[in-house]
Motif scaffolding. Structure first.
Motif, PDB file in Angstrom:
ATOM      1  N   PRO A 169       0.833  -1.213   0.000  1.00 44.86           N
ATOM      2  CA  PRO A 169       0.000   0.000   0.000  1.00 44.86           C
ATOM      3  C   PRO A 169       0.861   1.254   0.000  1.00 44.86           C
ATOM      4  O   PRO A 169       2.056   1.210   0.365  1.00 44.86           O
ATOM      5  N   PRO A 170       0.276   2.406  -0.366  1.00 50.65           N
ATOM      6  CA  PRO A 170       1.075   3.638  -0.520  1.00 50.65           C
ATOM      7  C   PRO A 170       1.788   4.080   0.751  1.00 50.65           C
ATOM      8  O   PRO A 170       2.841   4.717   0.670  1.00 50.65           O
ATOM      9  N   ASP A 171       1.210   3.799   1.919  1.00 46.55           N
ATOM     10  CA  ASP A 171       1.839   4.273   3.146  1.00 46.55           C
ATOM     11  C   ASP A 171       2.843   3.273   3.723  1.00 46.55           C
ATOM     12  O   ASP A 171       3.343   3.466   4.832  1.00 46.55           O
ATOM     13  N   ALA A 172       3.161   2.221   2.985  1.00 41.48           N
ATOM     14  CA  ALA A 172       4.136   1.238   3.473  1.00 41.48           C
ATOM     15  C   ALA A 172       5.500   1.857   3.768  1.00 41.48           C
ATOM     16  O   ALA A 172       6.118   1.528   4.788  1.00 41.48           O
ATOM     17  N   PRO A 173       6.038   2.746   2.899  1.00 35.72           N
ATOM     18  CA  PRO A 173       7.358   3.318   3.217  1.00 35.72           C
ATOM     19  C   PRO A 173       7.381   4.038   4.561  1.00 35.72           C
ATOM     20  O   PRO A 173       8.359   3.922   5.305  1.00 35.72           O
ATOM     21  N   GLU A 174       6.311   4.789   4.884  1.00 35.19           N
ATOM     22  CA  GLU A 174       6.293   5.506   6.159  1.00 35.19           C
ATOM     23  C   GLU A 174       6.212   4.537   7.326  1.00 35.19           C
ATOM     24  O   GLU A 174       6.874   4.730   8.355  1.00 35.19           O
ATOM     25  N   ALA A 175       5.406   3.488   7.186  1.00 30.77           N
ATOM     26  CA  ALA A 175       5.291   2.505   8.264  1.00 30.77           C
ATOM     27  C   ALA A 175       6.615   1.785   8.480  1.00 30.77           C
ATOM     28  O   ALA A 175       7.057   1.590   9.623  1.00 30.77           O
ATOM     29  N   ILE A 176       7.260   1.371   7.392  1.00 30.21           N
ATOM     30  CA  ILE A 176       8.542   0.675   7.511  1.00 30.21           C
ATOM     31  C   ILE A 176       9.596   1.611   8.101  1.00 30.21           C
ATOM     32  O   ILE A 176      10.429   1.196   8.914  1.00 30.21           O
ATOM     33  N   HIS A 177       9.544   2.878   7.712  1.00 32.58           N
ATOM     34  CA  HIS A 177      10.512   3.837   8.248  1.00 32.58           C
ATOM     35  C   HIS A 177      10.338   4.014   9.756  1.00 32.58           C
ATOM     36  O   HIS A 177      11.319   4.067  10.507  1.00 32.58           O
ATOM     37  N   LEU A 178       9.100   4.113  10.221  1.00 33.45           N
ATOM     38  CA  LEU A 178       8.868   4.262  11.653  1.00 33.45           C
ATOM     39  C   LEU A 178       9.324   3.035  12.429  1.00 33.45           C
ATOM     40  O   LEU A 178       9.871   3.145  13.528  1.00 33.45           O
ATOM     41  N   LEU A 179       9.118   1.857  11.857  1.00 34.05           N
ATOM     42  CA  LEU A 179       9.462   0.637  12.572  1.00 34.05           C
ATOM     43  C   LEU A 179      10.953   0.327  12.503  1.00 34.05           C
ATOM     44  O   LEU A 179      11.498  -0.335  13.387  1.00 34.05           O
ATOM     45  N   SER A 180      11.618   0.783  11.469  1.00 39.42           N
ATOM     46  CA  SER A 180      13.050   0.498  11.319  1.00 39.42           C
ATOM     47  C   SER A 180      13.926   1.636  11.792  1.00 39.42           C
ATOM     48  O   SER A 180      15.124   1.440  12.017  1.00 39.42           O
ATOM     49  N   GLY A 181      13.353   2.845  11.913  1.00 42.49           N
ATOM     50  CA  GLY A 181      14.162   4.014  12.221  1.00 42.49           C
ATOM     51  C   GLY A 181      15.099   4.378  11.078  1.00 42.49           C
ATOM     52  O   GLY A 181      16.025   5.165  11.255  1.00 42.49           O
ATOM     53  N   GLY A 182      14.863   3.804   9.892  1.00 42.88           N
ATOM     54  CA  GLY A 182      15.787   4.001   8.782  1.00 42.88           C
ATOM     55  C   GLY A 182      17.012   3.115   8.875  1.00 42.88           C
ATOM     56  O   GLY A 182      17.886   3.169   8.013  1.00 42.88           O
ATOM     57  N   HIS A 183      17.084   2.288   9.918  1.00 48.12           N
ATOM     58  CA  HIS A 183      18.212   1.361  10.073  1.00 48.12           C
ATOM     59  C   HIS A 183      18.252   0.458   8.851  1.00 48.12           C
ATOM     60  O   HIS A 183      17.286  -0.242   8.551  1.00 48.12           O
ATOM     61  N   PRO A 184      19.351   0.465   8.092  1.00 46.89           N
ATOM     62  CA  PRO A 184      19.357  -0.243   6.800  1.00 46.89           C
ATOM     63  C   PRO A 184      19.122  -1.741   6.924  1.00 46.89           C
ATOM     64  O   PRO A 184      18.423  -2.323   6.098  1.00 46.89           O
ATOM     65  N   GLU A 185      19.690  -2.371   7.954  1.00 46.15           N
ATOM     66  CA  GLU A 185      19.521  -3.812   8.066  1.00 46.15           C
ATOM     67  C   GLU A 185      18.075  -4.164   8.429  1.00 46.15           C
ATOM     68  O   GLU A 185      17.513  -5.129   7.922  1.00 46.15           O
ATOM     69  N   LEU A 186      17.453  -3.358   9.292  1.00 44.89           N
ATOM     70  CA  LEU A 186      16.051  -3.605   9.645  1.00 44.89           C
ATOM     71  C   LEU A 186      15.141  -3.343   8.453  1.00 44.89           C
ATOM     72  O   LEU A 186      14.177  -4.073   8.209  1.00 44.89           O
ATOM     73  N   THR A 187      15.432  -2.271   7.706  1.00 44.86           N
ATOM     74  CA  THR A 187      14.637  -1.970   6.517  1.00 44.86           C
ATOM     75  C   THR A 187      14.664  -3.142   5.544  1.00 44.86           C
ATOM     76  O   THR A 187      13.628  -3.586   5.040  1.00 44.86           O
ATOM     77  N   ASN A 188      15.867  -3.640   5.283  1.00 47.53           N
ATOM     78  CA  ASN A 188      15.990  -4.760   4.357  1.00 47.53           C
ATOM     79  C   ASN A 188      15.345  -6.023   4.914  1.00 47.53           C
ATOM     80  O   ASN A 188      14.819  -6.839   4.162  1.00 47.53           O
ATOM     81  N   TRP A 189      15.380  -6.184   6.226  1.00 46.60           N
ATOM     82  CA  TRP A 189      14.723  -7.339   6.840  1.00 46.60           C
ATOM     83  C   TRP A 189      13.215  -7.297   6.574  1.00 46.60           C
ATOM     84  O   TRP A 189      12.612  -8.302   6.186  1.00 46.60           O
TER      85      TRP A 189
END
Length: 519
Positions: free
Chosen positions: A205-225
């Motif tokens: 969905p369109p808001d997935a990037p914002e949700a993933i960013h909040l949950l990962s903090g932008g941490h690259p390894e968490l984002t990729n996970w």
């Protein structure tokens, strides 16, 4: 599970490159003019890709440039082994004492028109060598740099290793004068790029990037996970629902000791020097501004501004906190991510008390992190979508022992942000939570909507409301425009968030003041 999910993801699906053309231009220009660099970035941030791009681009800019890229070190790391690797690349024989200065001087004499650029990746691995060995080698490079008058330049890239090598007594002569560049955590836009140019393009969905960013903090390894696990769901022909899938995946993350260990290692857990990790723990429990003296006491060591700045660089690159330019008083702000959510709960006698107790932990966190809940991060377009807040709240509650128990009620409510959850200590009961955004407007149906969703097993009900106004929270205004004729039985106001118990049956309303991005 995979210990390094970023690499699994990039192997399975070629990873889109984050556009760093401006940084590459800056690095190339300054390297060719005699500036040494230290690049600081977390796991999966793209340091290796960036160094590869420099290896390709520098000879294009100046054909009289020889670029040597040294990837992750293997075997025993000593000054001699590092000197041997360098001399072998240059076509010579290493000296028994591991000296490189005379060999580099001879090379410069034999190649008078050529500039030499050395790129060292994965400083964390070099830092794991014998005490001071890598630092001694880099200091020799610094002396050679001074004697060759900019004919030699060096880029050293790493995360924790930058601190471990650079702050030890032998590391100051190279790392102190070198120009520092921190590869910042992913932004929402960069996560959007990773999604749009990858295999998940039409699946989220369109808001997935914002949700993933909040949950990962932008941490690259968490984002990729998260991207890896969401892709696995898509491959299994699953439609993605942020509200249910992201909290579920977050619990998988919590049980994945490999990735948690990887994150901890990146900030110094189980290393000789764990000061970055301890500074992170200090920032988690101490709201800003903090003093250098308090931080020193918490870390049980004397922190200089220089050392603190290097510690902060490691934690910033890891996506764990942000800081302003000042170093005393400090302003270390832990950013939203599942690594910084509450992870323990006090056991309560019944589900209603449990819900209140756990929301009492989460609400102040959201108040502190409020500016991160704005779309686009740095503009005033408004708060993120309710589903994004719901997913983030769902992760926080699951970390405290809550779980989904009635998916049909979730679907039957017809709202993506309706939460139907039970607690592991109260398995026969569940709670209903409705997330609403409120900006001083009439919202009379929020209370009634939760009541309509009530079931015989729903012993605790709540409306979790986030507010984006920069004004102070005014509970009377909310009670009038949202609760209407429902009786307010109890109020509790604490530093920006409000809890009201209203109506019969009672429903807890939590009003969290998020503030604006610029307040």
């Amino acid at each position: 599970m995979h210990a390094r999910p970023a690499y699994w993801w990039q192997t399975r699906h070629p990873h889109p490159r984050i556009d760093r053309s401006e940084l590459i231009d800056e690095l190339c220009d300054k390297l060719l003019n005699g500036t040494n660099f230290v690049l600081i970035g977390g796991h999966g941030m793209g340091k290796t890709v960036l160094l590869s791009q420099l290896q390709e681009e520098l000879p294009r800019r100046n054909p009289a440039t020889r670029v040597l890229l040294f990837e992750e070190a293997r075997g025993e790391i000593t000054k001699y082994s590092m000197a041997r690797d360098l001399v072998t690349e240059l076509g010579g024989e290493p000296r028994e004492d591991g000296a490189v200065i005379p060999i580099l001087q001879r090379w410069a004499t034999e190649n008078p028109e050529t500039q030499l650029v050395l790129l060292y990746d994965e400083l964390d691995r070099y830092a794991a060598g014998s005490a001071g060995q890598a630092a001694r080698f880099f200091n020799d490079l610094q002396k050679a740099y001074e004697r060759l008058e900019s004919r030699l330049t060096v880029v050293a890239a790493g995360g924790l290793g930058v601190y471990l090598i650079g702050d030890h007594e032998f590391g100051s002569s190279f790392f102190s004068p070198a120009t520092k560049r921190t590869l910042d955590p992913f932004t929402v836009q960069e996560i959007s790029t990773l999604i749009d140019e990858g295999p998940l393009h039409e699946s989220l969905p369109p808001d997935a990037p914002e949700a993933i960013h909040l949950l990962s903090g932008g941490h690259p390894e968490l984002t990729n996970w998260f991207l890896m696990r969401l892709h696995q769901l898509v491959e299994a022909d699953r439609a993605i629902d942020l509200v249910s899938d992201l909290p579920t995946l977050a619990m998988e993350f919590r049980n994945d000791t490999d990735i948690i260990d990887s994150v901890h290692r990146s900030v110094g857990v189980n290393t000789e020097d764990d000061q970055p990790f301890r500074l992170w723990q200090f920032a988690k429990v101490t709201p800003p501004p903090q003093t250098l003296a308090d931080a020193s006491e918490a870390l049980n060591t004397t922190l200089t501004k220089r050392r603190t700045r290097r510690l902060v660089s490691v934690l910033t690159a890891a996506g764990l906190l942000r800081a302003d330019e000042g170093m005393d008083p400090l302003h270390l702000e832990v950013i939203p991510s599942l690594l910084n959510l509450p992870d323990s709960t006090a056991v309560q006698r019944d589900l209603t008390a449990q819900l209140r107790s756990d929301l009492d932990q989460i609400a102040p966190k959201l108040h502190r992190w409020g500016p991160d809940f704005y779309q686009g991060q740095n503009d005033k377009r408004g708060l993120v979508e309710e589903a994004t807040v719901s997913a983030f709240l769902g992760v926080a509650l699951q970390f405290l022992g809550w779980r989904f128990v009635d998916r049909e009620t979730l679907a039957g409510g017809g709202r993506a942000d309706l939460r139907v959850m039970g607690h592991i200590r109260h398995p026969d009961e569940h709670a209903i939570i409705e997330v609403k955004r409120w900006n001083n407007k009439d919202l009379p149906d929020a209370h009634a909507q939760v009541l309509r969703s009530r079931t015989d097993q729903a012993k605790a009900l709540a409306v979790f409301v986030v507010r984006g106004s920069s004004q102070d929270v005014v509970e009377e205004d909310y009670a009038t425009k949202v609760l209407g004729d429902h009786r307010v039985d109890d109020r509790a106001l604490h530093t920006g968030w409000l809890r009201l118990t209203a109506g019969d049956p009672p429903v807890d309303h939590y009003l969290v003041h998020l503030g604006s991005r610029n307040t």
